[in-house]
Scaffold this motif. Structure first.
Motif, PDB file in Angstrom:
ATOM      1  N   ALA A 218       0.832  -1.214   0.000  1.00 18.28           N
ATOM      2  CA  ALA A 218       0.000   0.000   0.000  1.00 18.28           C
ATOM      3  C   ALA A 218       0.859   1.255   0.000  1.00 18.28           C
ATOM      4  CB  ALA A 218      -0.927  -0.005   1.212  1.00 18.28           C
ATOM      5  N   VAL A 219       1.945   1.235   0.776  1.00 25.17           N
ATOM      6  CA  VAL A 219       2.866   2.380   0.770  1.00 25.17           C
ATOM      7  C   VAL A 219       3.446   2.583  -0.627  1.00 25.17           C
ATOM      8  CG1 VAL A 219       4.978   3.334   1.751  1.00 25.17           C
ATOM      9  CG2 VAL A 219       3.428   2.019   3.200  1.00 25.17           C
ATOM     10  N   ALA A 220       3.878   1.489  -1.263  1.00 23.36           N
ATOM     11  CA  ALA A 220       4.419   1.586  -2.611  1.00 23.36           C
ATOM     12  C   ALA A 220       3.358   2.077  -3.593  1.00 23.36           C
ATOM     13  CB  ALA A 220       4.957   0.219  -3.051  1.00 23.36           C
ATOM     14  N   GLY A 221       2.098   1.632  -3.417  1.00 26.98           N
ATOM     15  CA  GLY A 221       1.029   2.078  -4.298  1.00 26.98           C
ATOM     16  C   GLY A 221       0.786   3.576  -4.197  1.00 26.98           C
ATOM     17  N   LEU A 222       0.776   4.111  -2.982  1.00 27.40           N
ATOM     18  CA  LEU A 222       0.593   5.553  -2.800  1.00 27.40           C
ATOM     19  C   LEU A 222       1.765   6.325  -3.396  1.00 27.40           C
ATOM     20  CD1 LEU A 222      -0.881   7.994  -1.668  1.00 27.40           C
ATOM     21  CD2 LEU A 222       0.227   7.563   0.548  1.00 27.40           C
ATOM     22  N   MET A 223       2.990   5.848  -3.178  1.00 26.62           N
ATOM     23  CA  MET A 223       4.157   6.528  -3.738  1.00 26.62           C
ATOM     24  C   MET A 223       4.113   6.527  -5.269  1.00 26.62           C
ATOM     25  SD  MET A 223       5.833   7.571  -1.104  1.00 26.62           S
ATOM     26  CE  MET A 223       4.230   7.784  -0.328  1.00 26.62           C
ATOM     27  N   PHE A 224       3.707   5.394  -5.842  1.00 23.99           N
ATOM     28  CA  PHE A 224       3.586   5.292  -7.304  1.00 23.99           C
ATOM     29  C   PHE A 224       2.553   6.283  -7.821  1.00 23.99           C
ATOM     30  CE2 PHE A 224       1.847   3.613 -11.219  1.00 23.99           C
ATOM     31  CZ  PHE A 224       2.954   3.147 -11.907  1.00 23.99           C
ATOM     32  N   LEU A 225       1.420   6.379  -7.155  1.00 28.11           N
ATOM     33  CA  LEU A 225       0.357   7.296  -7.564  1.00 28.11           C
ATOM     34  C   LEU A 225       0.835   8.741  -7.529  1.00 28.11           C
ATOM     35  CD1 LEU A 225      -2.638   7.985  -8.191  1.00 28.11           C
ATOM     36  CD2 LEU A 225      -3.040   7.930  -5.719  1.00 28.11           C
ATOM     37  N   LEU A 226       1.488   9.129  -6.449  1.00 32.10           N
ATOM     38  CA  LEU A 226       1.937  10.511  -6.318  1.00 32.10           C
ATOM     39  C   LEU A 226       3.072  10.838  -7.277  1.00 32.10           C
ATOM     40  CD1 LEU A 226       1.882  10.860  -2.421  1.00 32.10           C
ATOM     41  CD2 LEU A 226       0.215  11.761  -4.056  1.00 32.10           C
ATOM     42  N   LEU A 227       3.895   9.835  -7.614  1.00 34.08           N
ATOM     43  CA  LEU A 227       5.038  10.091  -8.486  1.00 34.08           C
ATOM     44  C   LEU A 227       4.621  10.173  -9.955  1.00 34.08           C
ATOM     45  CD1 LEU A 227       8.129  10.387  -8.734  1.00 34.08           C
ATOM     46  CD2 LEU A 227       8.259   7.897  -8.975  1.00 34.08           C
ATOM     47  N   TYR A 228       3.797   9.227 -10.402  1.00 30.07           N
ATOM     48  CA  TYR A 228       3.463   9.156 -11.824  1.00 30.07           C
ATOM     49  C   TYR A 228       2.086   9.735 -12.146  1.00 30.07           C
ATOM     50  CZ  TYR A 228       7.553   6.173 -12.176  1.00 30.07           C
ATOM     51  OH  TYR A 228       8.826   5.688 -12.127  1.00 30.07           O
ATOM     52  N   GLY A 229       1.148   9.672 -11.213  1.00 31.14           N
ATOM     53  CA  GLY A 229      -0.141  10.305 -11.415  1.00 31.14           C
ATOM     54  C   GLY A 229      -1.095   9.606 -12.347  1.00 31.14           C
ATOM     55  N   VAL A 230      -0.823   8.378 -12.750  1.00 29.54           N
ATOM     56  CA  VAL A 230      -1.734   7.615 -13.615  1.00 29.54           C
ATOM     57  C   VAL A 230      -1.813   6.179 -13.108  1.00 29.54           C
ATOM     58  CG1 VAL A 230      -1.498   8.993 -15.715  1.00 29.54           C
ATOM     59  CG2 VAL A 230       0.170   7.197 -15.236  1.00 29.54           C
ATOM     60  N   LEU A 231      -3.012   5.605 -13.165  1.00 31.34           N
ATOM     61  CA  LEU A 231      -3.235   4.241 -12.726  1.00 31.34           C
ATOM     62  C   LEU A 231      -4.080   3.501 -13.748  1.00 31.34           C
ATOM     63  CD1 LEU A 231      -4.255   4.697  -8.962  1.00 31.34           C
ATOM     64  CD2 LEU A 231      -1.992   4.156  -9.853  1.00 31.34           C
ATOM     65  N   ASP A 232      -3.856   2.217 -13.865  1.00 33.83           N
ATOM     66  CA  ASP A 232      -4.785   1.330 -14.557  1.00 33.83           C
ATOM     67  C   ASP A 232      -4.706  -0.039 -13.902  1.00 33.83           C
ATOM     68  OD1 ASP A 232      -2.790  -0.409 -15.894  1.00 33.83           O
ATOM     69  OD2 ASP A 232      -2.369   1.340 -17.121  1.00 33.83           O
ATOM     70  N   PHE A 233      -5.617  -0.926 -14.272  1.00 33.67           N
ATOM     71  CA  PHE A 233      -5.715  -2.212 -13.589  1.00 33.67           C
ATOM     72  C   PHE A 233      -4.524  -3.116 -13.868  1.00 33.67           C
ATOM     73  CE2 PHE A 233      -7.305  -3.072 -17.779  1.00 33.67           C
ATOM     74  CZ  PHE A 233      -6.978  -4.389 -18.035  1.00 33.67           C
ATOM     75  N   TYR A 234      -3.665  -2.770 -14.828  1.00 33.34           N
ATOM     76  CA  TYR A 234      -2.574  -3.656 -15.245  1.00 33.34           C
ATOM     77  C   TYR A 234      -1.244  -3.336 -14.567  1.00 33.34           C
ATOM     78  CZ  TYR A 234      -0.566  -7.004 -18.552  1.00 33.34           C
ATOM     79  OH  TYR A 234       0.032  -8.116 -19.125  1.00 33.34           O
ATOM     80  N   ILE A 235      -1.170  -2.233 -13.813  1.00 32.12           N
ATOM     81  CA  ILE A 235       0.125  -1.851 -13.245  1.00 32.12           C
ATOM     82  C   ILE A 235       0.610  -2.870 -12.227  1.00 32.12           C
ATOM     83  CG2 ILE A 235      -0.265   0.614 -13.599  1.00 32.12           C
ATOM     84  CD1 ILE A 235      -0.854   0.784 -10.565  1.00 32.12           C
ATOM     85  N   GLY A 236      -0.309  -3.596 -11.591  1.00 31.08           N
ATOM     86  CA  GLY A 236       0.095  -4.571 -10.589  1.00 31.08           C
ATOM     87  C   GLY A 236       0.866  -5.728 -11.190  1.00 31.08           C
ATOM     88  N   PHE A 237       0.452  -6.174 -12.377  1.00 31.12           N
ATOM     89  CA  PHE A 237       1.149  -7.289 -13.020  1.00 31.12           C
ATOM     90  C   PHE A 237       2.578  -6.892 -13.386  1.00 31.12           C
ATOM     91  CE2 PHE A 237       2.473  -9.459 -16.929  1.00 31.12           C
ATOM     92  CZ  PHE A 237       2.428 -10.776 -16.509  1.00 31.12           C
ATOM     93  N   LEU A 238       2.735  -5.738 -14.029  1.00 29.14           N
ATOM     94  CA  LEU A 238       4.068  -5.303 -14.457  1.00 29.14           C
ATOM     95  C   LEU A 238       4.978  -5.036 -13.267  1.00 29.14           C
ATOM     96  CD1 LEU A 238       3.046  -2.877 -17.350  1.00 29.14           C
ATOM     97  CD2 LEU A 238       3.936  -5.201 -17.546  1.00 29.14           C
ATOM     98  N   ALA A 239       4.462  -4.290 -12.284  1.00 27.43           N
ATOM     99  CA  ALA A 239       5.282  -3.998 -11.107  1.00 27.43           C
ATOM    100  C   ALA A 239       5.580  -5.259 -10.316  1.00 27.43           C
ATOM    101  CB  ALA A 239       4.575  -2.972 -10.221  1.00 27.43           C
ATOM    102  N   GLY A 240       4.623  -6.190 -10.266  1.00 30.65           N
ATOM    103  CA  GLY A 240       4.856  -7.442  -9.548  1.00 30.65           C
ATOM    104  C   GLY A 240       5.955  -8.277 -10.171  1.00 30.65           C
ATOM    105  N   ILE A 241       5.959  -8.351 -11.501  1.00 28.44           N
ATOM    106  CA  ILE A 241       7.014  -9.104 -12.185  1.00 28.44           C
ATOM    107  C   ILE A 241       8.375  -8.466 -11.937  1.00 28.44           C
ATOM    108  CG2 ILE A 241       7.923  -9.723 -14.450  1.00 28.44           C
ATOM    109  CD1 ILE A 241       5.662 -11.506 -13.562  1.00 28.44           C
ATOM    110  N   LYS A 242       8.427  -7.125 -12.003  1.00 29.29           N
ATOM    111  CA  LYS A 242       9.705  -6.433 -11.754  1.00 29.29           C
ATOM    112  C   LYS A 242      10.160  -6.641 -10.302  1.00 29.29           C
ATOM    113  CE  LYS A 242       9.787  -4.505 -15.858  1.00 29.29           C
ATOM    114  NZ  LYS A 242       9.400  -3.090 -15.993  1.00 29.29           N
ATOM    115  N   ALA A 243       9.214  -6.554  -9.367  1.00 26.38           N
ATOM    116  CA  ALA A 243       9.580  -6.736  -7.964  1.00 26.38           C
ATOM    117  C   ALA A 243      10.010  -8.166  -7.681  1.00 26.38           C
ATOM    118  CB  ALA A 243       8.408  -6.347  -7.062  1.00 26.38           C
ATOM    119  N   PHE A 244       9.348  -9.137  -8.307  1.00 24.71           N
ATOM    120  CA  PHE A 244       9.773 -10.528  -8.151  1.00 24.71           C
ATOM    121  C   PHE A 244      11.181 -10.724  -8.702  1.00 24.71           C
ATOM    122  CE2 PHE A 244       9.951 -14.754 -10.286  1.00 24.71           C
ATOM    123  CZ  PHE A 244      10.107 -15.514  -9.145  1.00 24.71           C
ATOM    124  N   THR A 245      11.448 -10.111  -9.850  1.00 28.20           N
ATOM    125  CA  THR A 245      12.796 -10.159 -10.426  1.00 28.20           C
ATOM    126  C   THR A 245      13.804  -9.542  -9.469  1.00 28.20           C
ATOM    127  OG1 THR A 245      11.832  -9.963 -12.633  1.00 28.20           O
ATOM    128  CG2 THR A 245      14.185  -9.510 -12.423  1.00 28.20           C
TER     129      THR A 245
END
Length: 309
Positions: A218-245
């Motif tokens: 949730a902290v990362a989600g808020l930081m992402f929102l404030l930094l980039y200012g755009v959201l869609d339902f697919y950001i979790g998949f991309l960020a999750g793959i990068k974080a898993f990597t």
């Protein structure tokens, strides 16, 4: 050099967000040996909840003092994502804990798809924008290069992300190493059956681990929102793959390794995009991961598993 420093700041900021998500992956894996592929979508839900609460507070109730608004948004987002994390563990993972190893993995992928489609249906597939809320920054240096005048600037938002990441990393490291919950988590990591025999509540420990990882998401989600200012339902998949990597690169099961891996993935992406082609930044990140794992199969800070007979 000016351009390099600016890209370095951008890479550290992006890597900090990846690192916060990667900690959730590595905490769950360290205790139950399972990759929670739905964790990236918990991050996405945290970002959407942050946006919804922020709009309600500012548009409906008319709150204008930004620090208080963001504090309330953060608390509410952490509560909601913690509840989501506990529910996912209780309904989807706990019943399969004694099953064969692929069953929880398949369930995790299924939960990821369910959460993505849930948000897509309830919030729509269009991008949700948010105007910049924290503006301004500090100019570190100015110069000129082959692409024109370059200003190296560290924004206040980037400062907040980097400082918050360092503070949370230190706090969770102390929690794991110095508290009763941390001792219970380390005991479950070594041998869940023996830990249960010695009085550790394994189910509660695992549930709290999911809750803690979801709160970080949730902290990362808020930081992402404030930094980039755009959201869609697919950001979790991309960020999750990068974080898993990032977790694998740093050494899955190691909290400092997860943060280090997140920073490295962020730096690789930003520098590759800045100096080469942005289309191949993901190829560069996964290529570096493959090269590292060839020579260090346990990751940069991971320890090889030793099975005692």
């Amino acid at each position: 050099m000016d351009y390099f420093l600016q890209q370095l700041i951008n890479g550290l900021t992006l890597g900090s967000i990846y690192g916060l998500i990667a900690i959730g992956y590595t905490m769950v894996y360290g205790i139950i040996g399972m990759i929670n592929f739905a964790h990236g979508d918990i991050f996405m839900i945290g970002a959407f909840i942050s946006l919804a609460v922020f709009l309600v507070l500012t548009s409906v109730f008319g709150f204008a003092f930004l620090p208080v608004v963001l504090l309330i948004v953060l608390i509410v987002a952490m509560l909601f994502t913690s509840a989501w994390g506990w529910t996912v563990e209780r309904l989807a993972y706990r019943p399969l804990r004694g099953s064969f190893r692929l069953a929880p993995l398949i369930t995790a992928i299924g939960m990821s798809i369910v959460l993505q489609n849930f948000v897509q249906i309830t919030q729509g597939a269009r991008v949700k924008p948010l105007p910049p809320q924290i503006q301004g920054g500090v100019t570190l240096m100015e110069g000129s290069g082959v692409i024109g005048d370059i200003v190296v600037r560290l924004s206040y938002m980037q400062m907040i992300i980097i400082v918050m990441t360092v503070v949370l990393m230190a706090a969770f490291t102390l929690l794991i190493n110095r508290t009763a919950l941390g001792r219970a988590q380390r005991a479950c990591e070594q041998d869940r059956k023996m830990a249960a025999l010695l009085g550790v509540n394994v189910d509660r420990t695992i549930s709290l681990t999911f809750v803690m990882g979801a709160a970080l998401a949730a902290v990362a989600g808020l930081m992402f929102l404030l930094l980039y200012g755009v959201l869609d339902f697919y950001i979790g998949f991309l960020a999750g793959i990068k974080a898993f990597t990032a977790a694998v690169l740093g050494g899955i099961g190691s909290l400092p390794g997860a943060m280090l891996g997140g920073l490295l993935i962020g730096l690789i992406e930003v520098f590759w995009s800045g100096y080469f082609s942005v289309e191949y930044k993901d190829v560069a990140a996964f290529s570096i991961l493959a090269i590292v794992l060839i020579f260090l199969p346990s990751g940069l800070l991971g320890k090889p598993e030793v099975e005692k007979v």
